[in-house]
Design an enzyme around this catalytic site. Structure first.
Site, PDB file in Angstrom:
ATOM      1  N   GLY A  67       0.824  -1.214   0.000  1.00 35.48           N
ATOM      2  CA  GLY A  67       0.000   0.000   0.000  1.00 35.48           C
ATOM      3  C   GLY A  67       0.852   1.254   0.000  1.00 35.48           C
ATOM      4  O   GLY A  67       0.600   2.202  -0.763  1.00 35.48           O
ATOM      5  N   PRO A 109     -12.447  -9.144  -4.255  1.00 37.38           N
ATOM      6  CA  PRO A 109     -13.536  -8.164  -4.110  1.00 37.38           C
ATOM      7  C   PRO A 109     -13.115  -7.020  -3.185  1.00 37.38           C
ATOM      8  O   PRO A 109     -12.421  -7.240  -2.189  1.00 37.38           O
ATOM      9  CB  PRO A 109     -14.674  -8.983  -3.486  1.00 37.38           C
ATOM     10  CG  PRO A 109     -14.344 -10.412  -3.775  1.00 37.38           C
ATOM     11  CD  PRO A 109     -12.855 -10.484  -3.788  1.00 37.38           C
ATOM     12  N   SER A 260      16.907 -37.020  -2.001  1.00 35.93           N
ATOM     13  CA  SER A 260      18.177 -37.505  -1.465  1.00 35.93           C
ATOM     14  C   SER A 260      18.199 -37.392   0.047  1.00 35.93           C
ATOM     15  O   SER A 260      17.568 -36.517   0.636  1.00 35.93           O
ATOM     16  CB  SER A 260      19.323 -36.666  -2.061  1.00 35.93           C
ATOM     17  OG  SER A 260      20.495 -36.801  -1.302  1.00 35.93           O
ATOM     18  N   GLY A 309      26.177 -33.902   3.752  1.00 34.81           N
ATOM     19  CA  GLY A 309      25.445 -35.103   4.170  1.00 34.81           C
ATOM     20  C   GLY A 309      25.780 -36.330   3.358  1.00 34.81           C
ATOM     21  O   GLY A 309      24.931 -37.196   3.162  1.00 34.81           O
ATOM     22  N   THR A 348      31.666 -37.630   5.366  1.00 39.45           N
ATOM     23  CA  THR A 348      31.562 -37.703   3.904  1.00 39.45           C
ATOM     24  C   THR A 348      32.884 -38.181   3.310  1.00 39.45           C
ATOM     25  O   THR A 348      33.944 -37.645   3.640  1.00 39.45           O
ATOM     26  CB  THR A 348      31.213 -36.319   3.329  1.00 39.45           C
ATOM     27  OG1 THR A 348      29.954 -35.905   3.835  1.00 39.45           O
ATOM     28  CG2 THR A 348      31.146 -36.363   1.820  1.00 39.45           C
ATOM     29  N   HIS A 751      21.731 -23.571   6.756  1.00 43.19           N
ATOM     30  CA  HIS A 751      21.078 -23.965   8.009  1.00 43.19           C
ATOM     31  C   HIS A 751      19.689 -23.350   8.095  1.00 43.19           C
ATOM     32  O   HIS A 751      19.467 -22.210   7.683  1.00 43.19           O
ATOM     33  CB  HIS A 751      21.903 -23.509   9.220  1.00 43.19           C
ATOM     34  CG  HIS A 751      23.203 -24.239   9.344  1.00 43.19           C
ATOM     35  ND1 HIS A 751      24.284 -23.723  10.027  1.00 43.19           N
ATOM     36  CD2 HIS A 751      23.604 -25.440   8.869  1.00 43.19           C
ATOM     37  CE1 HIS A 751      25.283 -24.586   9.961  1.00 43.19           C
ATOM     38  NE2 HIS A 751      24.897 -25.629   9.270  1.00 43.19           N
ATOM     39  N   ALA A 773      31.091  -5.730  23.862  1.00 44.74           N
ATOM     40  CA  ALA A 773      30.955  -6.350  25.189  1.00 44.74           C
ATOM     41  C   ALA A 773      32.293  -6.817  25.746  1.00 44.74           C
ATOM     42  O   ALA A 773      32.406  -7.074  26.954  1.00 44.74           O
ATOM     43  CB  ALA A 773      29.989  -7.533  25.105  1.00 44.74           C
ATOM     44  N   GLY A 774      33.306  -6.957  24.884  1.00 43.27           N
ATOM     45  CA  GLY A 774      34.619  -7.359  25.383  1.00 43.27           C
ATOM     46  C   GLY A 774      35.111  -8.688  24.843  1.00 43.27           C
ATOM     47  O   GLY A 774      36.173  -9.167  25.248  1.00 43.27           O
ATOM     48  N   PRO A 778      37.464 -11.173  15.422  1.00 44.50           N
ATOM     49  CA  PRO A 778      38.341 -10.894  14.278  1.00 44.50           C
ATOM     50  C   PRO A 778      37.626 -10.026  13.242  1.00 44.50           C
ATOM     51  O   PRO A 778      36.414  -9.816  13.310  1.00 44.50           O
ATOM     52  CB  PRO A 778      38.645 -12.294  13.721  1.00 44.50           C
ATOM     53  CG  PRO A 778      37.460 -13.113  14.115  1.00 44.50           C
ATOM     54  CD  PRO A 778      36.971 -12.565  15.427  1.00 44.50           C
TER      55      PRO A 778
END
Length: 1092
Positions: A67, A109, A260, A309, A348, A751, A773-774, A778
């Site tokens: 909208g 409608p 699979s 997997g 694997t 994931h 926060a400390g 990296p």
């Protein structure tokens, strides 16, 4: 991915079909879809209300705030709708950062209403339950609903009621509307639960005197619940986010993924880009995308995807050829790069998957060279050295520049090389061979002594575990601080023998006194014992059909490792939690519906059980215990020093990345103390802080590493704990998924939980908060190892960590099957076969794939030619074989074979027994004359004997001529079977010398007695010799060999088996009773000496 957005049309269809409420829901199923292909005449025919109603039209392509963007046409007639669509249908539009084509619209409608009749409502899932949001003012100007709306939390397993809805949500709603709205909200929530929605928003929801109208709707459903909801969902289409086209290649890979057990994902970001990726692992795929974007490659990144997997060679080939096909369609002035990356695999077989990729590279070598593609490879895991070798080899043989690296190279270093930011080493270091674990040189059968007598990181007090503390009645039980020790015993659910053997090898190399696996549970077999190795000694581990027996007989077990499928994991886990002895459960399965996972979490919290997973590889505590396949094979266990404890504990979401952390930590510090992969789902059973706080309270842990991820807000709890002083040990943390904010459209990573639903859930925001926060954060994943080393070196310098003396680890025998896989040993095969190979993706008959067998339409005769004669026979030969089978199929119930079959069937014997009874009668006297006839006639013909000489010799020798003579048929009453075959052979065979010879013999024998004809056995025997000798597929010696080894009798055996089976089925169908031979058909005589 689990939560997937559905179109507004799909969402409303679900609502209209399945909502159960006393509220009058209006305009049910009154919507019409418009696409560029829409025929409006047909549309009006299907939806006549389009001509009589005022209408609303809007795009249905997952666009928010339509909208506000002017993308809703309101209060129009059909002509007005068509006019409105002219300037928008198939036009490019920008929504936020995303540019896309408008091509799917919804007409509904128009509902005339007042502003005060508009409401806002939303239901969304969280870890603790589902929130229902309601605001009495809905519409486009609703504003910040999170701040304004009233909220009602319906906890997991709790029920919603109209009273609670009225009391908590409808306080600002006029009294006369509360009952209708309460009923609708309850009905909507029940629908939301039943159909496994994860998000459902209606704005506005309109309530007039006529009833409830659902105007605009947005929804997501849990796609992993397809096996539960398929009957109601039907075939759901999940549209791509606006700004990203749906490509057929994406659909192809999604279809491969669905079929699979492995995970295969592909998202095309920029098909014209020069940087392409083929990455193994959900977490690793995100890390590679991050690094590419960090190094300035975001605009050239062509795709996101992953394979993981343990896909088969064929599946990897199909995945790889799809990517190679896409990247070789359009040339780039700077050439292209393909990054084949991955973390260190846990289970694997890298060589097997690389074989599929190598096949694809060979198939596309010409276009790859034309498009100037350079390939960079980095991988580790089981058999990775062989995988890297074949990858390097294909580069040399094809001339495609392929740079290959193993675990000695940092995971993302190849990205810098590919993008020109770091030099490419000429000769990368060669990693140790996979086969570096061999037999114990001492020859002792006892468990070897510990390789580290006193590690600084072990609990010196001798307290090995802190079990769950008992809480006050009714309160949740506190969870254990120490999950695993040297004495931990587990039960494995599922017949995962490879994973169990890996655990036992780990136990042995860690100098445990006893195996960590006490038993296995597998409901699909009876109780039995399964054989495993402990070092080089064989041991037996019990397998139970039900959980109760296993728990009762092994009261010392407190860990369950569940390899149950996504369909059975919920039930088996809930059953496991009924046993108080279990304190930790690892759930390996990926794809468990989120609603089920939340119920597991609730039950676990109430019972004080720690859940690791779902969608995880597990966790590892060096020197003590490992879950399933965690840490990979023994060579990686040794390389990463996981057989003894170090000082660094980590927690990660990704299983593959946890193994990469094992590698990084072992190279930069004294090693891992404990590591857990909590799993990639949106609601993991345990969260980062559960484990970080455990590590904080564990004396042996001196520093903590956290590998966070885009999506969710759990990392902020770590920030809070650091600020509050609850966490005092150094924390190195990096959240992957920083690239997401650089993409113009939403990308769902590998994931299920790796998706940011708000700004605070982005990886960038979380990394900034952690740094503030400390925590040690990296600049990118490339620097993670350097930061870990820097923090570790500082702790060593301060004396916090005292590195222990390194001792050589004990050695473990290698499994025979794996040694053979690596090509380290050879052994004479017990069998040899040259006609069939079922080992690959496709069954092969004598070198011909089964798909080709059907494509070529060679029929049963051609198949028999492949399996019996190892040849692709001419068409006429195939037809002749099929004719022989047809004419020998049956010859009535009176012949000995059929008679035996019938007697056996009537004695109540089964099909196989009855058929065998009939087949055992076949020999020279019945049915077995094909070989003998072929041999006799061939010998006579080949020796130059005239037909008359042959007949006279056989008479002189007192021998019957095989294939000559018939009980019923004669020269005057010919056998039509022989006549049919004779006509075909004369018409199609290149030469019929032996048949002609046999027919000359027949003239002589029938002149003496009319029934001494060439019978069907004899005809097939001699005609088959002609076929073998003259079809062009065999040498003379080969043709004679097939006759000599009995191939021709096989024709009669195969053909007549059809008839015998027919007689068996006939007797069973006729329900014939036990056969007893009649007395009057038996001549009873006395022994000869008595009758005299």
């Amino acid at each position: 991915m689990s939560a997937k957005a559905i179109s507004e049309q799909t969402g409303k269809e679900f609502l209209y079909k399945y909502i159960c409420t006393s509220a009058a829901v209006q305009n049910r199923f009154r919507y019409a879809q418009v696409t560029p292909e829409t025929d409006f005449a047909r549309l009006v025919q299907d939806h006549p209300w389009l001509l009589t109603e005022r209408l609303v039209v809007k795009p249905d392509q997952l666009i928010k705030r339509r909208g506000k963007l002017g993308l809703v046409g309101v209060n129009l007639d059909l002509n007005g709708v068509r006019e409105w669509l002219k300037s928008r249908l198939m036009m490019e539009t920008t929504v936020g950062k995303a540019k896309g084509i408008l091509k799917n619209f919804l007409i509904e409608p128009f509902v005339a209403h007042k502003q005060e009749e508009e409401f806002y409502m939303c239901i969304y899932a969280t870890r603790e339950g589902d929130y229902v949001l309601f605001h009495h003012e809905g519409g486009v100007d609703v504003g910040d609903v999170d701040a304004k709306a009233r909220k009602l939390l319906i906890g997991v397993d709790e029920k919603i009621s109209e009273d609670s809805v009225t009391k908590e949500l409808l306080t600002h709603v006029p009294n006369d509307k509360r009952k209708v709205l309460a009923s609708f909200i309850v009905g909507l929530f029940n629908l939301y639960e039943d159909l496994f929605f994860t998000y459902l928003e209606i704005n506005p929801l309109v309530l007039t005197k006529d009833g409830v109208y659902v105007l605009d709707m947005a929804a997501k459903i849990d796609a992993t619940a397809d096996y539960i909801c398929k009957a109601k969902w039907g075939d759901v289409e999940f549209p791509p986010p606006f700004g990203r086209e749906a490509y057929p290649e994406e659909a192809y890979i999604a279809d491969l993924d669905a079929k699979s057990g492995a995970s295969l994902k592909l998202t095309l970001l920029n098909p014209r880009g020069r940087i392409w990726t083929m990455v193994a692992g959900g977490g690793a795929s995100v890390v590679y995308s991050d690094t590419i974007c960090d190094l300035g490659g975001v605009d050239e990144l062509a795709n996101y995807g992953e394979y993981s997997g343990a896909p088969s060679e064929q599946q990897t080939y199909d995945y790889a050829k799809t990517i190679l096909s896409l990247m070789t369609r359009e040339k780039h002035p700077d050439g292209k790069v393909l990054i084949i990356g991955g973390s260190i695999a846990n289970f694997t077989n890298v060589a097997a998957t690389f074989k599929g990729i190598v096949r694809a590279i060979r198939d596309y070598q010409v276009p790859l060279k034309e498009h100037e593609v350079t390939i960079f490879v980095r991988r580790g895991g089981p058999n990775y050295q062989e995988g890297l070798r074949v990858m390097g080899e294909v580069g040399k043989t094809t001339g495609i520049p392929i740079h290959v690296f193993g675990t000695e190279t940092h995971m993302t270093a190849i990205v810098g090389m590919a993008l020109g930011h770091r030099p490419i080493p000429n000769q990368p270091p060669v990693a140790a061979h996979t086969a570096n674990f061999l037999l114990n040189s001492s020859g002792s059968t006892s468990t070897p002594a510990s390789s580290r007598t006193a590690s600084f990181s072990e609990n010196r007090n001798g307290v090995e575990s802190s079990p769950a503390k008992k809480a006050k009645s009714g309160a949740p039980i506190a969870k254990a601080t120490t999950l695993f020790s040297k004495h931990t015993k587990s039960i494995v659910w599922g017949m995962q023998t490879r994973a169990v053997q890996g655990m036992l090898d780990f136990d042995y190399v860690c100098s445990r006194n006893e195996p960590s696996v006490a038993a296995m549970v597998y409901p699909f077999t009876g109780d039995h014992k399964q054989k495993f190795y402990w070092g080089h000694k064989e041991i037996l581990i019990p397998v139970y059909k039900n959980m109760g027996d296993a728990m009762k007989k092994h009261p010392d077990v407190d860990v369950l490792i569940s390899f149950a499928s996504l369909r059975s994991a919920f039930d088996s886990t809930m059953e496991t939690m009924q046993y108080p002895q279990i304190h930790t459960i690892a759930i390996i399965a990926e794809g468990i519906p989120e609603a089920h996972t939340r119920k597991i979490i609730k039950a676990a919290d109430e019972k004080g059980v720690t859940i690791i997973g779902p969608a995880t590889v597990g966790g590892i505590k060096p020197g003590c215990f490992k879950i399933g396949n965690t840490g990979g094979m023994l060579d990686n266990i040794l390389a990463s020093k996981l057989y003894r404890p170090g000082s660094v504990a980590y927690v990660s979401r990704s299983g593959g990345m946890s193994n990469e952390l094992n590698n990084i930590i072992s190279r930069t510090t004294d090693g891992v103390f404990e590591g857990v992969a909590i799993g990639g789902d949106r609601y993991p059973g345990s969260v980062f802080t559960d484990h970080v706080l455990r590590y904080q309270d564990t004396p042996g842990v001196k520093m903590i590493v956290v590998l966070g991820e885009i999506g969710g807000t759990e990392e902020y709890k770590i920030c809070q704990a650091i600020k509050q002083g609850r966490i005092t040990k150094p924390v190195v943390c990096w959240c992957i998924g920083t690239c997401a904010t650089m993409f113009s459209s939403e990308v769902q990573f590998g994931h299920a939980g790796a998706c940011a639903n708000q700004a605070s859930e982005t990886a960038v925001a979380k990394n900034n908060a952690l740094k503030e926060a400390g925590a040690f954060v990296p600049k990118g994943f490339d620097e993670l190892g350097e930061i870990i080393k820097s923090v570790y070196d500082d702790l060593v310098a301060k004396g916090v960590i005292l590195p222990a003396e390194e001792m050589p680890p004990p050695t473990v025998p290698m499994d025979y099957s794996w040694a053979r896989e690596l090509g380290l040993i050879r052994k004479p095969a017990s069998f040899m076969t040259s006609i069939c190979d079922e080992r690959g993706q496709e069954l092969i008959y004598a070198g011909m794939p089964i798909t080709e067998v059907f494509k070529a339409e060679i029929g049963l005769g051609g198949t028999l030619g492949l399996l019996w004669f190892q040849r692709r026979l001419p068409r006429y030969a195939c037809q002749f074989i099929e004719m022989c089978l047809m004419v020998t199929a049956d010859h009535g119930p009176a012949v000995s074979g059929a008679h035996n079959t019938i007697v056996c069937a009537r004695a109540g014997k089964d099909l196989i027994s009855s058929l065998t009874s009939g087949l055992l009668t076949i020999g020279d006297r019945f049915g077995g004359a094909l070989d003998a006839a072929a041999k006799q006639f061939s010998k006579a013909f080949d020796s130059g004997m005239l037909p008359m000489e042959f007949v006279n010799k056989m008479k002189k020798d007192g021998k019957l001529i095989m294939g000559i003579g018939h009980r019923v048929k004669s020269i005057n009453n010919p056998d039509m079977r022989v006549q049919i075959l004779k006509d075909f052979v004369k018409q199609h065979f290149p030469s019929t010398q032996l048949l002609d010879y046999a027919l000359d013999v027949e003239k002589i024998t029938t002149s003496k007695k009319p029934n001494l004809i060439l019978n069907v056995d004899g005809f097939i025997g001699v005609a088959f010799v002609d076929l073998l000798r003259t079809c062009g597929g065999f040498t003379r010696d080969e043709a004679d060999e097939f006759v000599e080894i009995g191939a021709l009798n096989g024709i009669f055996v195969l053909g007549r088996s059809m008839g015998f089976i027919g007689h068996y089925l006939d007797q069973k169908r006729l329900r014939q009773g036990l056969y007893r031979h009649p007395w009057d058909d038996i001549s009873y005589v006395l022994p000869e000496h008595m009758s005299m």
